[in-house]
Each structure stands twice: as C-alpha cells, then as structure tokens.
Motif scaffolding. Sequence first.
Motif, PDB file in Angstrom:
ATOM      1  N   MET A   1       0.826  -1.211   0.000  1.00  0.00           N
ATOM      2  CA  MET A   1       0.000   0.000   0.000  1.00  0.00           C
ATOM      3  C   MET A   1       0.863   1.264   0.000  1.00  0.00           C
ATOM      4  O   MET A   1       0.462   2.295  -0.564  1.00  0.00           O
ATOM      5  CB  MET A   1      -0.944  -0.003   1.198  1.00  0.00           C
ATOM      6  CG  MET A   1      -2.009  -1.096   1.115  1.00  0.00           C
ATOM      7  SD  MET A   1      -2.779  -1.251  -0.537  1.00  0.00           S
ATOM      8  CE  MET A   1      -3.434   0.396  -0.792  1.00  0.00           C
ATOM      9  N   ALA A   2       2.045   1.192   0.602  1.00  0.00           N
ATOM     10  CA  ALA A   2       2.959   2.337   0.530  1.00  0.00           C
ATOM     11  C   ALA A   2       3.381   2.577  -0.921  1.00  0.00           C
ATOM     12  O   ALA A   2       3.482   3.733  -1.374  1.00  0.00           O
ATOM     13  CB  ALA A   2       4.179   2.089   1.411  1.00  0.00           C
TER      14      ALA A   2
ATOM     15  N   ASP B   1       2.445   5.979  -3.085  1.00  0.00           N
ATOM     16  CA  ASP B   1       3.525   6.753  -3.696  1.00  0.00           C
ATOM     17  C   ASP B   1       3.320   6.899  -5.206  1.00  0.00           C
ATOM     18  O   ASP B   1       3.448   7.998  -5.764  1.00  0.00           O
ATOM     19  CB  ASP B   1       4.866   6.074  -3.404  1.00  0.00           C
ATOM     20  CG  ASP B   1       6.031   6.844  -3.995  1.00  0.00           C
ATOM     21  OD1 ASP B   1       6.232   8.013  -3.603  1.00  0.00           O
ATOM     22  OD2 ASP B   1       6.742   6.272  -4.853  1.00  0.00           O
ATOM     23  N   LEU B   2       2.981   5.803  -5.870  1.00  0.00           N
ATOM     24  CA  LEU B   2       2.839   5.832  -7.325  1.00  0.00           C
ATOM     25  C   LEU B   2       1.627   6.663  -7.776  1.00  0.00           C
ATOM     26  O   LEU B   2       1.608   7.166  -8.905  1.00  0.00           O
ATOM     27  CB  LEU B   2       2.709   4.411  -7.875  1.00  0.00           C
ATOM     28  CG  LEU B   2       3.949   3.523  -7.748  1.00  0.00           C
ATOM     29  CD1 LEU B   2       3.638   2.116  -8.261  1.00  0.00           C
ATOM     30  CD2 LEU B   2       5.117   4.120  -8.543  1.00  0.00           C
ATOM     31  N   LEU B   3       0.647   6.803  -6.892  1.00  0.00           N
ATOM     32  CA  LEU B   3      -0.598   7.476  -7.299  1.00  0.00           C
ATOM     33  C   LEU B   3      -0.781   8.843  -6.654  1.00  0.00           C
ATOM     34  O   LEU B   3      -1.850   9.451  -6.751  1.00  0.00           O
ATOM     35  CB  LEU B   3      -1.784   6.575  -6.932  1.00  0.00           C
ATOM     36  CG  LEU B   3      -1.825   5.221  -7.642  1.00  0.00           C
ATOM     37  CD1 LEU B   3      -2.884   4.309  -7.022  1.00  0.00           C
ATOM     38  CD2 LEU B   3      -2.105   5.411  -9.134  1.00  0.00           C
TER      39      LEU B   3
ATOM     40  N   LYS C   1      -5.807   4.867   1.395  1.00  0.00           N
ATOM     41  CA  LYS C   1      -6.249   5.487   2.642  1.00  0.00           C
ATOM     42  C   LYS C   1      -7.427   6.431   2.419  1.00  0.00           C
ATOM     43  O   LYS C   1      -8.376   6.452   3.211  1.00  0.00           O
ATOM     44  CB  LYS C   1      -5.090   6.234   3.290  1.00  0.00           C
ATOM     45  CG  LYS C   1      -5.437   6.820   4.649  1.00  0.00           C
ATOM     46  CD  LYS C   1      -4.228   7.492   5.282  1.00  0.00           C
ATOM     47  CE  LYS C   1      -4.583   8.075   6.647  1.00  0.00           C
ATOM     48  NZ  LYS C   1      -3.396   8.732   7.277  1.00  0.00           N
ATOM     49  N   SER C   2      -7.393   7.212   1.347  1.00  0.00           N
ATOM     50  CA  SER C   2      -8.467   8.172   1.088  1.00  0.00           C
ATOM     51  C   SER C   2      -9.800   7.474   0.859  1.00  0.00           C
ATOM     52  O   SER C   2     -10.846   7.901   1.367  1.00  0.00           O
ATOM     53  CB  SER C   2      -8.124   9.044  -0.122  1.00  0.00           C
ATOM     54  OG  SER C   2      -7.856   8.228  -1.259  1.00  0.00           O
TER      55      SER C   2
ATOM     56  N   SER D   1      -0.073  -4.096 -11.152  1.00  0.00           N
ATOM     57  CA  SER D   1       0.875  -5.201 -11.271  1.00  0.00           C
ATOM     58  C   SER D   1       1.951  -5.111 -10.185  1.00  0.00           C
ATOM     59  O   SER D   1       2.300  -6.122  -9.557  1.00  0.00           O
ATOM     60  CB  SER D   1       1.526  -5.186 -12.657  1.00  0.00           C
ATOM     61  OG  SER D   1       2.495  -6.214 -12.765  1.00  0.00           O
ATOM     62  N   ALA D   2       2.459  -3.911  -9.925  1.00  0.00           N
ATOM     63  CA  ALA D   2       3.485  -3.727  -8.899  1.00  0.00           C
ATOM     64  C   ALA D   2       2.938  -4.047  -7.513  1.00  0.00           C
ATOM     65  O   ALA D   2       3.587  -4.727  -6.706  1.00  0.00           O
ATOM     66  CB  ALA D   2       4.014  -2.294  -8.942  1.00  0.00           C
ATOM     67  N   VAL D   3       1.736  -3.585  -7.228  1.00  0.00           N
ATOM     68  CA  VAL D   3       1.127  -3.797  -5.908  1.00  0.00           C
ATOM     69  C   VAL D   3       0.786  -5.266  -5.705  1.00  0.00           C
ATOM     70  O   VAL D   3       1.095  -5.861  -4.655  1.00  0.00           O
ATOM     71  CB  VAL D   3      -0.127  -2.916  -5.746  1.00  0.00           C
ATOM     72  CG1 VAL D   3      -0.881  -3.293  -4.474  1.00  0.00           C
ATOM     73  CG2 VAL D   3       0.259  -1.452  -5.737  1.00  0.00           C
TER      74      VAL D   3
END
Length: 388
Positions: free
Chosen positions: A161-162, A166-168, A291-292, A334-336
Amino acid sequence: MDVDPGQMYPSVGVLNRGRGLLYRDPVAGSSTSYKQLNRIRPGVLVYSRLKAFEGAITVTPNDLPESFASQEFPTFTFASEADPHFFRILTTTQGMWDALQRASKGMGGRRERVKPADFLNIVMDIPPLPVQERIVEVIGVIDDQIAALDKEAETLERMSMAIAEDLLSNERIVALGTMLDDIQGGRSPQANTRPPGADEVGVLKVSAVTPFRFLPEESKALLPGTSMPKSALVQPGDVLITRANTPLRVGAVARVPDDVRNGLYLADKTLRLVPSPKLDPDFLVVAMALKSARTHLTSSATGTSASMFNVSQDRIRETPIPLPELDRQQEVSSAVLSVRANADAARAEVASLRRVRAGLLSGLLNRTINIESAELGGLIRGEGHSGA
C-alpha cells in the motif's frame, strides 16, 4: 474492586477460539453502569462467561499492563503443578472449546453462560508438569515460526500500500461512480449455518470479502427450494465490495479469482462493482484500498450496532479514487499485486503451519504422552469472580 467515577479504566475482553485478549479503549468510571470491575492481572487464566461456548478463553501475557473487565470475565491463578504457558496452548484447542460449550448453561443466545463453579469442574487430560513444559517447548518453536511469518506478511501488505500511495500521489481524483457501469447486489436468502457441500448452492457471508482477498469458504448452504436470481451468481473476475460489515471492515473490496467454485451467490450485504472499460478491475481493487477511499467509506458507514455498519450505494459511488491512464493503472496494479502475492504466500505457509501445529498438539495430548486425568479446579484457583 469498586468503580471510582473519577478514574479511567483500561479495559480488555477475550477473543473467541483462544485468540487472546481484545484490547479496548479505556472506560471512564462515570460512564459505566458497572459498580465493580475485575482487575485482569498478568499470567492468569480468564474467560468470558457469556462467550465461553465460542472458546473465549486465554491466559494473559506476563507483560500485560494494568487492565480491567466486568465481572463477566472471571480470572484464575495457577497451582504450582500447572504451567501457565501450557494452559495458554490448551485454550487454543478444540477439546477446550468443546468442554466450554458443554458447560454452557442457559436458554439460547446471550443468556448462555459458563459459571466459574462449572468451569472448575471440567475434567480434561492434563499431563504432569515436566510434560507440560516439554509441550510448551515443542509447540513454542512452531508458534515462533507462525509469528515471524505473520509479521512478514503484515510488513509486505503495508509495503504494497505504501507503493500504491507513492505511485498514485499526483494523479487526478475522480468519483468512483463516474467510472462504473453498474453496481449490482444479491438478496437475503434462507440459508443454513453450515458451508455448502461440493454439489450444493451457497450464498456468501459478509466475511467472504476482505481487502484484496476473496474467501469462498466463507459461505452458507442455501436451504432446499430457495431460489436466487441469476444476476447474483458470482463469476470469475467479479469485483466485490461489502456494503455492511464492522465499522473498520465495511467497504472491503476484492476480485474473484478465475478458479472460483460454481454455485455461489451474492447476499444483500455484498455488491458487485462493474467497472467501465476505462477502469482496470485490478486497479479498482488497489484504488479502493487506498487510505483516502478507506477513510471515505468507513466514515460514511452508519449503524446502531458495533458489529454491523452499512454504507449506501450513493456513498460508494462518491468514493474518491485516482485515475491515471489505463496502461498506468495496469502498471500500478501489477506492482502492488506482485508484493501482495508474496504476502499471500507467507499467509499460506502460516495456514500450513497451523495445521501441523494442530496435528502435533493433538498427538502430544492424546496419543504420544502418558496423560493423567485431572479436574481443572485442582490446577487453577478462582480469583476475580463470585463463584456463582
């Protein structure tokens, strides 16, 4: 001890199936209806008189800070021939849970209780102290492995989730509803409490959907003759969301895997999100775990019970999500999901170790050691209860 209206009381409860203590927010003496509370000390056995039939029993940790509970939570100290660590292990066994269920008296639901006197009369096979200590040593090795893998999985899940946050962080935000073609739901059917058999039709329990994870085993068999609409049939690739759950779990989102079993239906507490072609389904799962989005959904939930809150379809549609281009969505998901796959592998190893633990402990208690029969009352002594 008597309740002082001017004091705050750190409070605990007991989780079912021997899972330890439930740490609650401190309670003001002026806000509780209890005139007396039990002080819950370190290294004592404690159970819930009301929920004992569900296995709500444990031994408190040695580093437990000052804690209190109502008189529905009797406590017991240990005799010299009883190892508290062994009894902590014993509280995690089916044999203990079954014994508590048999000792539960009353007429249904919340009136059922296990009185301390009945608890102390439970007879179980308790090995001598040296064998208790050996069991603690052997099972402790497995428990340490389980704890380490649990920690690894939790770390990987937080890392995933970090990475997503970060990516978004710089993407434009839109309302989820603008990217959905539809929201579909099931209905409340007549169902058994048992899971469906291999050839039976089932309906999902609300616990079947957790963030990123779909649990088909969390389902109930439909009663014979009960029909469900075809639109409620769970399909591979569906994105599901819980519209009703505990306050912190409402709005959980997961995607149904390709190998889901046939014959499972949505109940009224679970909805299907149908994304538009501009929204990748896997990315939708990631976005709804940000989180949002979680803050929006949990703060939007309403209810009068601490165990089940609801969020409306309108509030679901209003959930803010980032919206990069489709190819970027797929890169992020894909990364997550790659990190989450490692977490899932650790969770699977934990599940395997738990099965090994259960089989080994059963063997130690029932087959490979010489067990002496003893009443629990001879090994523990009542502390914080009236004995009634």
